[in-house]
Design an enzyme around this catalytic site. Structure first.
Site, PDB file in Angstrom:
ATOM      1  N   ASP A  25      -8.109   2.925  -2.730  1.00 26.09           N
ATOM      2  CA  ASP A  25      -8.552   3.250  -1.365  1.00 26.09           C
ATOM      3  C   ASP A  25      -8.947   4.737  -1.360  1.00 26.09           C
ATOM      4  O   ASP A  25     -10.121   5.076  -1.607  1.00 26.09           O
ATOM      5  CB  ASP A  25      -7.407   2.928  -0.394  1.00 26.09           C
ATOM      6  CG  ASP A  25      -7.653   3.362   1.044  1.00 26.09           C
ATOM      7  OD1 ASP A  25      -8.685   3.979   1.315  1.00 26.09           O
ATOM      8  OD2 ASP A  25      -6.801   3.101   1.920  1.00 26.09           O
TER       9      ASP A  25
ATOM     10  N   LYS B 265     -14.009   1.500   2.922  1.00 27.90           N
ATOM     11  CA  LYS B 265     -14.064   1.989   4.300  1.00 27.90           C
ATOM     12  C   LYS B 265     -15.353   2.786   4.390  1.00 27.90           C
ATOM     13  O   LYS B 265     -15.492   3.808   3.693  1.00 27.90           O
ATOM     14  CB  LYS B 265     -12.869   2.902   4.601  1.00 27.90           C
ATOM     15  CG  LYS B 265     -11.515   2.191   4.563  1.00 27.90           C
ATOM     16  CD  LYS B 265     -10.356   3.159   4.746  1.00 27.90           C
ATOM     17  CE  LYS B 265      -9.030   2.396   4.675  1.00 27.90           C
ATOM     18  NZ  LYS B 265      -7.860   3.305   4.623  1.00 27.90           N
TER      19      LYS B 265
ATOM     20  N   GLY C 251      -9.161  -0.450   7.093  1.00 31.79           N
ATOM     21  CA  GLY C 251      -9.206   0.007   8.484  1.00 31.79           C
ATOM     22  C   GLY C 251      -8.545   1.360   8.613  1.00 31.79           C
ATOM     23  O   GLY C 251      -7.802   1.792   7.727  1.00 31.79           O
TER      24      GLY C 251
ATOM     25  N   ASP D 169       0.860  -1.197   0.000  1.00 28.29           N
ATOM     26  CA  ASP D 169       0.000   0.000   0.000  1.00 28.29           C
ATOM     27  C   ASP D 169       0.890   1.238   0.000  1.00 28.29           C
ATOM     28  O   ASP D 169       1.678   1.448   0.918  1.00 28.29           O
ATOM     29  CB  ASP D 169      -0.906  -0.009   1.243  1.00 28.29           C
ATOM     30  CG  ASP D 169      -1.904   1.145   1.267  1.00 28.29           C
ATOM     31  OD1 ASP D 169      -1.887   1.989   0.338  1.00 28.29           O
ATOM     32  OD2 ASP D 169      -2.717   1.203   2.220  1.00 28.29           O
TER      33      ASP D 169
END
Ligand code: OSB
Ligand code: MG
Length: 389
Positions: A253, A277, A305, A203
């Site tokens: 993300d 998320k 998370g 990531d």
């Protein structure tokens, strides 16, 4: 004759929302490409329904505007000034399917603030109906597979030691944070140190540009499950170009802030996997719509998370029990983050790397340790509906 509201059992009415900032020190600093956090400043919400039912929620905004433009302080302001007044004293559907649209109307951005309220209302609705949050949102899985997100370490050897321990602990997916200067060599070292079938990913938290495409192509050698958010959040077109050059699937993300962004990603081919998320997209309803849109196109999703306390984690675990959450989420147990969590029971993971979904418990499925929260509180504000005390 009583005045009878025939919608009574399908509504909740929140008459008080208590905002609290607590400080919770991480067991170890968590470093990503855009910053480091040692002590979380966590915004907790306690929502009270007029029936007396109470449920807790958590805002996932961070301390600094590095991951998202929002911070705990902007979220506090947005909730108090513009968002909570749209809920307090008013009837909200239970389940609160349409609440996001009410919060979103003529208020742009502030998704994490909106999500905190929206999710809290789902929690209250679940408690009021004596059902679990997971069941209320349509969750099916009894247990959810868990991954760990390991921050950037000072050298590859340190990272290898951390990754080996995580593998031994049973995590189903190991995510390594990367940045320029701490990427190919680090990932290579971990790949070589772990069994070949270990689910590994990286990531970048937006640390690269499209000019780094040739450099990033080296990651294809390691059979990663995916590389998460290599480019800037607004770079959907360039992510699509990069995806055409990489064998490794790209997962987005930061880029996926709403349903439209998700549709654009799918249309452009900016990636093949989505990290969901709920806090980033404005709550449970939008998270579910993204989940469904991805399922319809065969795009797997997993639950990300934000270093949540046990309260925010409860919402993540419930969400991850939906059927298309087919990859392990960043849903590590309480002890991975904290010496002691603020909920009972704490979140645990079994030796197979699975977290049990509390389907049989009402509401979010854990109890908040009120005394502990009181002790950790550094700021508190009670928001009330006009006319209520
Ligand atoms: O990019 O997923 C991310 C934490 C803070 C901000 C962004 C991210 C993360 C994590 C942590 O990766 C995952 C976790 O909560 O364990
Ligand atoms: Mg990420």
């Amino acid at each position: 004759m009583f005045f009878h509201d025939h919608d009574d059992d399908a509504m909740i009415r929140i008459d008080r929302i208590t905002l609290r900032e607590i400080r919770l020190r991480l067991k170890e600093p968590f470093r990503i490409s855009s910053g480091v956090v040692e002590e979380r400043r966590i915004l907790l919400l306690e929502l009270r329904d007029t029936s007396g039912v109470v449920e807790w929620a958590e805002c996932v905004a961070g301390e600094q505007p590095n991951y998202s433009p929002e911070t705990i302080d902007t979220a506090w302001l947005a909730i108090r000034e513009w968002l909570a007044p749209r809920i307090l004293g008013k009837g909200v559907g239970a389940p609160p399917d349409g609440l996001f649209e009410i919060l979103d109307r003529h208020v742009s951005g502030h998704n994490m603030a909106k999500a905190a309220l929206e999710m809290g209302c789902w929690g209250v609705a679940a408690r009021l109906r004596q059902t679990s949050l997971s069941k209320l949102i349509g969750g099916e899985r009894e247990r959810v597979p868990t991954g760990i997100s390991i921050g950037i370490q000072k050298d590859p050897e340190t990272l290898v030691a951390r990754a080996k321990q995580a593998h031994k602990d049973g995590y189903r997916k190991i995510k390594l944070k990367i940045q320029p200067g701490a990427d190919v060599e680090y990932v290579k070292a971990v790949r070589e140190a772990l069994p070949g079938d270990t689910g590994l990913m990286a990531d970048a938290n937006s640390a690269y540009s499209i000019r780094d495409a040739d450099h990033l192509k080296q990651l294809d050698a390691f059979g990663l499950l995916m590389v998460e958010q290599p480019l800037h959040r607004d770079d959907l077109v360039r992510h699509a170009a990069l995806q055409r050059m990489l064998k490794t699937p790209i997962c987005l993300d930061e880029s996926i802030t709403d349903m439209t962004r998700c549709e654009d990603m799918l249309a452009l081919g900016s990636g093949r996997i989505v990290n969901i998320k709920a806090g980033r997209v404005g709550g449970i309803s939008v998270a579910r719509r993204i989940h469904d849109a991805c399922a319809a196109q065969g795009v797997p999703v997993w639950c990300g998370g934000m270093l949540e306390s046990g309260v925010g984690r409860a919402y993540n675990v419930a969400l991850a029990s939906l059927p298309n959450f087919s990859l392990p989420g960043d849903l590590s147990p309480s002890a991975r983050y904290w010496e002691r969590d603020i909920v009972a029971p704490e979140w645990t993971m079994d030796a197979d790397g699975m977290v049990t979904v509390p389907h049989a418990e009402p509401g979010i499925g854990v109890q908040v340790d009120r005394d502990r929260v009181e002790n950790l509180t550094v700021r508190r504000e009670d928001l009330r509906a006009p006319g209520y005390v």
